[in-house]
Write a protein that holds these residues in place. Structure first.
Motif, mmCIF file in Angstrom:
data_model
loop_
_atom_site.group_PDB
_atom_site.id
_atom_site.type_symbol
_atom_site.label_atom_id
_atom_site.label_comp_id
_atom_site.label_asym_id
_atom_site.label_seq_id
_atom_site.Cartn_x
_atom_site.Cartn_y
_atom_site.Cartn_z
ATOM 1 N N MET A 1 23.414 -16.140 -12.985
ATOM 2 C CA MET A 1 22.213 -15.328 -12.804
ATOM 3 C C MET A 1 22.612 -13.931 -12.327
ATOM 4 S SD MET A 1 18.822 -16.231 -10.523
ATOM 5 C CE MET A 1 18.456 -17.685 -11.521
ATOM 6 N N ASN A 2 22.061 -12.890 -12.955
ATOM 7 C CA ASN A 2 22.399 -11.521 -12.593
ATOM 8 C C ASN A 2 21.911 -11.183 -11.182
ATOM 9 O OD1 ASN A 2 23.468 -11.146 -15.138
ATOM 10 N ND2 ASN A 2 21.575 -10.317 -15.978
ATOM 11 N N THR A 3 22.642 -10.263 -10.528
ATOM 12 C CA THR A 3 22.262 -9.824 -9.191
ATOM 13 C C THR A 3 21.006 -8.964 -9.253
ATOM 14 O OG1 THR A 3 24.558 -9.863 -8.444
ATOM 15 C CG2 THR A 3 23.006 -8.550 -7.144
ATOM 16 N N VAL A 4 20.091 -9.208 -8.326
ATOM 17 C CA VAL A 4 18.842 -8.465 -8.246
ATOM 18 C C VAL A 4 18.840 -7.668 -6.942
ATOM 19 C CG1 VAL A 4 16.332 -8.635 -8.067
ATOM 20 C CG2 VAL A 4 17.580 -10.168 -9.609
ATOM 21 N N SER A 5 18.764 -6.351 -7.034
ATOM 22 C CA SER A 5 18.697 -5.521 -5.836
ATOM 23 C C SER A 5 17.272 -5.505 -5.310
ATOM 24 C CB SER A 5 19.164 -4.098 -6.140
ATOM 25 O OG SER A 5 18.343 -3.495 -7.130
ATOM 26 N N CYS A 6 17.115 -5.511 -3.989
ATOM 27 C CA CYS A 6 15.768 -5.619 -3.433
ATOM 28 C C CYS A 6 15.676 -4.956 -2.066
ATOM 29 C CB CYS A 6 15.344 -7.083 -3.327
ATOM 30 S SG CYS A 6 16.329 -8.062 -2.165
ATOM 31 N N ILE A 7 14.427 -4.718 -1.632
ATOM 32 C CA ILE A 7 14.137 -4.294 -0.267
ATOM 33 C C ILE A 7 12.995 -5.141 0.274
ATOM 34 C CG2 ILE A 7 14.925 -1.919 -0.663
ATOM 35 C CD1 ILE A 7 11.961 -1.070 -0.646
ATOM 36 N N PRO A 27 22.022 -16.198 -3.067
ATOM 37 C CA PRO A 27 23.220 -15.555 -3.630
ATOM 38 C C PRO A 27 22.953 -14.441 -4.642
ATOM 39 C CG PRO A 27 23.467 -17.947 -3.601
ATOM 40 C CD PRO A 27 22.048 -17.657 -3.234
ATOM 41 N N PHE A 28 21.889 -14.560 -5.447
ATOM 42 C CA PHE A 28 21.684 -13.574 -6.504
ATOM 43 C C PHE A 28 20.862 -12.364 -6.047
ATOM 44 C CE2 PHE A 28 18.391 -16.820 -6.889
ATOM 45 C CZ PHE A 28 17.225 -16.067 -6.948
ATOM 46 N N PHE A 108 9.760 -19.050 -1.326
ATOM 47 C CA PHE A 108 10.454 -17.766 -1.507
ATOM 48 C C PHE A 108 11.469 -17.866 -2.647
ATOM 49 C CE2 PHE A 108 14.200 -15.187 -0.799
ATOM 50 C CZ PHE A 108 13.680 -13.920 -0.594
ATOM 51 N N LEU A 109 12.286 -18.915 -2.628
ATOM 52 C CA LEU A 109 13.326 -19.073 -3.641
ATOM 53 C C LEU A 109 12.733 -19.229 -5.035
ATOM 54 C CD1 LEU A 109 16.325 -19.338 -4.299
ATOM 55 C CD2 LEU A 109 16.140 -21.794 -3.822
ATOM 56 N N SER A 110 11.640 -19.987 -5.132
ATOM 57 C CA SER A 110 10.977 -20.169 -6.425
ATOM 58 C C SER A 110 10.497 -18.833 -6.976
ATOM 59 C CB SER A 110 9.803 -21.135 -6.276
ATOM 60 O OG SER A 110 9.077 -21.249 -7.478
ATOM 61 N N ALA A 111 9.884 -18.014 -6.124
ATOM 62 C CA ALA A 111 9.407 -16.696 -6.545
ATOM 63 C C ALA A 111 10.560 -15.783 -6.916
ATOM 64 C CB ALA A 111 8.577 -16.068 -5.430
ATOM 65 N N ALA A 112 11.660 -15.832 -6.143
ATOM 66 C CA ALA A 112 12.821 -14.985 -6.412
ATOM 67 C C ALA A 112 13.481 -15.345 -7.742
ATOM 68 C CB ALA A 112 13.829 -15.112 -5.272
ATOM 69 N N LYS A 113 13.564 -16.635 -8.039
ATOM 70 C CA LYS A 113 14.143 -17.064 -9.316
ATOM 71 C C LYS A 113 13.290 -16.595 -10.490
ATOM 72 C CE LYS A 113 16.657 -21.190 -7.762
ATOM 73 N NZ LYS A 113 16.717 -22.683 -7.828
ATOM 74 N N HIS A 114 11.985 -16.709 -10.337
ATOM 75 C CA HIS A 114 11.080 -16.227 -11.374
ATOM 76 C C HIS A 114 11.266 -14.731 -11.599
ATOM 77 C CE1 HIS A 114 7.449 -15.580 -13.714
ATOM 78 N NE2 HIS A 114 7.034 -14.710 -12.818
ATOM 79 N N ALA A 115 11.375 -13.975 -10.507
ATOM 80 C CA ALA A 115 11.569 -12.525 -10.613
ATOM 81 C C ALA A 115 12.885 -12.196 -11.304
ATOM 82 C CB ALA A 115 11.535 -11.909 -9.215
ATOM 83 N N ALA A 116 13.936 -12.942 -10.973
ATOM 84 C CA ALA A 116 15.245 -12.685 -11.576
ATOM 85 C C ALA A 116 15.209 -12.890 -13.088
ATOM 86 C CB ALA A 116 16.294 -13.597 -10.941
ATOM 87 N N LYS A 117 14.478 -13.898 -13.541
ATOM 88 C CA LYS A 117 14.362 -14.146 -14.978
ATOM 89 C C LYS A 117 13.618 -13.009 -15.672
ATOM 90 C CE LYS A 117 14.477 -19.202 -14.764
ATOM 91 N NZ LYS A 117 13.712 -20.454 -15.012
ATOM 92 N N VAL A 118 12.534 -12.541 -15.054
ATOM 93 C CA VAL A 118 11.758 -11.438 -15.624
ATOM 94 C C VAL A 118 12.595 -10.161 -15.674
ATOM 95 C CG1 VAL A 118 9.749 -9.954 -15.314
ATOM 96 C CG2 VAL A 118 9.546 -12.412 -14.920
ATOM 97 N N GLY A 121 15.174 -9.829 -18.301
ATOM 98 C CA GLY A 121 14.663 -9.688 -19.663
ATOM 99 C C GLY A 121 14.292 -10.982 -20.329
ATOM 100 N N LYS A 122 14.434 -12.106 -19.623
ATOM 101 C CA LYS A 122 14.051 -13.391 -20.186
ATOM 102 C C LYS A 122 12.543 -13.550 -20.086
ATOM 103 C CE LYS A 122 18.367 -15.616 -18.854
ATOM 104 N NZ LYS A 122 18.986 -16.687 -18.038
ATOM 105 N N PRO A 123 11.907 -14.168 -21.077
ATOM 106 C CA PRO A 123 10.459 -14.336 -21.022
ATOM 107 C C PRO A 123 10.057 -15.257 -19.892
ATOM 108 C CG PRO A 123 11.380 -15.599 -22.848
ATOM 109 C CD PRO A 123 12.499 -14.762 -22.292
ATOM 110 N N ALA A 124 8.995 -14.875 -19.184
ATOM 111 C CA ALA A 124 8.487 -15.744 -18.118
ATOM 112 C C ALA A 124 7.924 -17.015 -18.705
ATOM 113 C CB ALA A 124 7.392 -15.011 -17.326
ATOM 114 N N ALA A 125 7.999 -18.094 -17.917
ATOM 115 C CA ALA A 125 7.560 -19.393 -18.419
ATOM 116 C C ALA A 125 6.087 -19.394 -18.791
ATOM 117 C CB ALA A 125 7.835 -20.464 -17.362
ATOM 118 N N THR A 126 5.303 -18.524 -18.129
ATOM 119 C CA THR A 126 3.868 -18.511 -18.368
ATOM 120 C C THR A 126 3.437 -17.376 -19.295
ATOM 121 O OG1 THR A 126 3.555 -17.174 -16.363
ATOM 122 C CG2 THR A 126 3.342 -19.569 -16.137
ATOM 123 N N ALA A 127 4.410 -16.720 -19.941
ATOM 124 C CA ALA A 127 4.049 -15.592 -20.803
ATOM 125 C C ALA A 127 3.178 -16.059 -21.953
ATOM 126 C CB ALA A 127 5.312 -14.934 -21.346
ATOM 127 N N ALA A 128 2.183 -15.270 -22.292
ATOM 128 C CA ALA A 128 1.257 -15.645 -23.357
ATOM 129 C C ALA A 128 1.916 -15.533 -24.718
ATOM 130 C CB ALA A 128 0.038 -14.723 -23.311
#
Length: 242
Positions: A1-7, A27-28, A108-118, A121-128
């Motif tokens: 999983m690619n590193t995601v920079s955040c604040i 870790p990511f 928190f982790l579930s939300a962070a993983k979802h954000a990392a996928k978005v 550039g990967k399509p979100a699981a709930t994308a229409a």
């Protein structure tokens, strides 16, 4: 999983400390800074862009909602707040997720993983899907009438009939069918059942006040058994709201 920079942005120091600890054990995620005001966070972002904000909503001077509207498109937001009524506003500004305090690391982790996928550039699981229907046909009087889904505000069940309310000022359309039958034809990413007798189109929701959905002059009751699911749909995460 690619590193995601955040604040992390929150006017409560203890809340900042908790989310920072969650970031540091993920870790990511790469923490670039933490702030106790929207203004200081915005000043930092002018010089140091990041991928993701974990941001409180209700803050003095510059709220998290206003801050999110000032961000470049590539910067995503996960809202963290103690107030469930902000779920609708978060949905409208396209927040990736909405976490209700107190926030567990699991959520928190579930939300962070979802954000990392978005962000990657990967399509979100709930994308229409692109092939979702644009309209439906319903039987009214002696004809089949085509109704554009984007014109529907909400649908009311009346025993064996449904009343489809539209946003163009025309009279509601009455059709001989059960609400459940119509519900099965509607795209789940745009419509949600909020009470035994009501389905609403999500983008038309203006606010939630005292357990009612506000759409223009209409106030639609939220059924107790539908309440948690409604907020789950709006926030993009499973939350049990008190």
């Amino acid at each position: 999983m690619n590193t995601v920079s955040c604040i992390v942005v929150d006017d409560e120091p203890l809340a900042v400390k908790l989310i920072v600890s969650y970031v540091e054990k993920t870790p990511f995620l790469e923490l670039k800074g933490s702030f106790t005001s929207g203004k200081s966070a915005f000043a930092f972002l002018q010089e140091t862009p990041v991928d993701l904000l974990f941001c409180d909503i209700q803050m003095p001077n510059l709220s998290g909602m206003d801050l999110s509207k000032m961000l470049p498109e590539h910067t995503k937001v996960i809202f963290t707040t103690a107030f469930s009524q902000y779920a609708v506003e978060g949905f409208k500004v396209h927040a990736l997720d909405y976490l209700l305090k107190p926030i567990s690391y699991e959520d928190f982790l579930s939300a962070a993983k979802h954000a990392a996928k978005v962000i990657s550039g990967k399509p979100a699981a709930t994308a229409a899907r692109d092939d979702t229907p644009k309209s439906i046909f319903v039987k009214t009087e002696y004809k089949l009438q085509q109704i554009e889904l984007d014109k529907i505000t909400f649908i009311e069940g009346m025993k064996d009939y449904v009343k489809i309310h539209l946003d163009d000022g025309s009279d509601p359309v009455l059709s001989l069918m059960r609400l459940k039958t119509l519900e099965e034809k509607l795209p789940k990413d745009r419509f949600v059942r909020v009470q035994k007798s009501f389905i609403v189109r999500i983008p038309k929701i203006e606010a939630i006040e005292r357990n009612h959905i506000v759409i223009g002059k209409d106030r639609i009751p939220i059924g107790e058994t539908y309440r948690d699911y409604l907020y789950e749909v709006l926030s993009g995460t499973s939350l049990l709201l008190e």
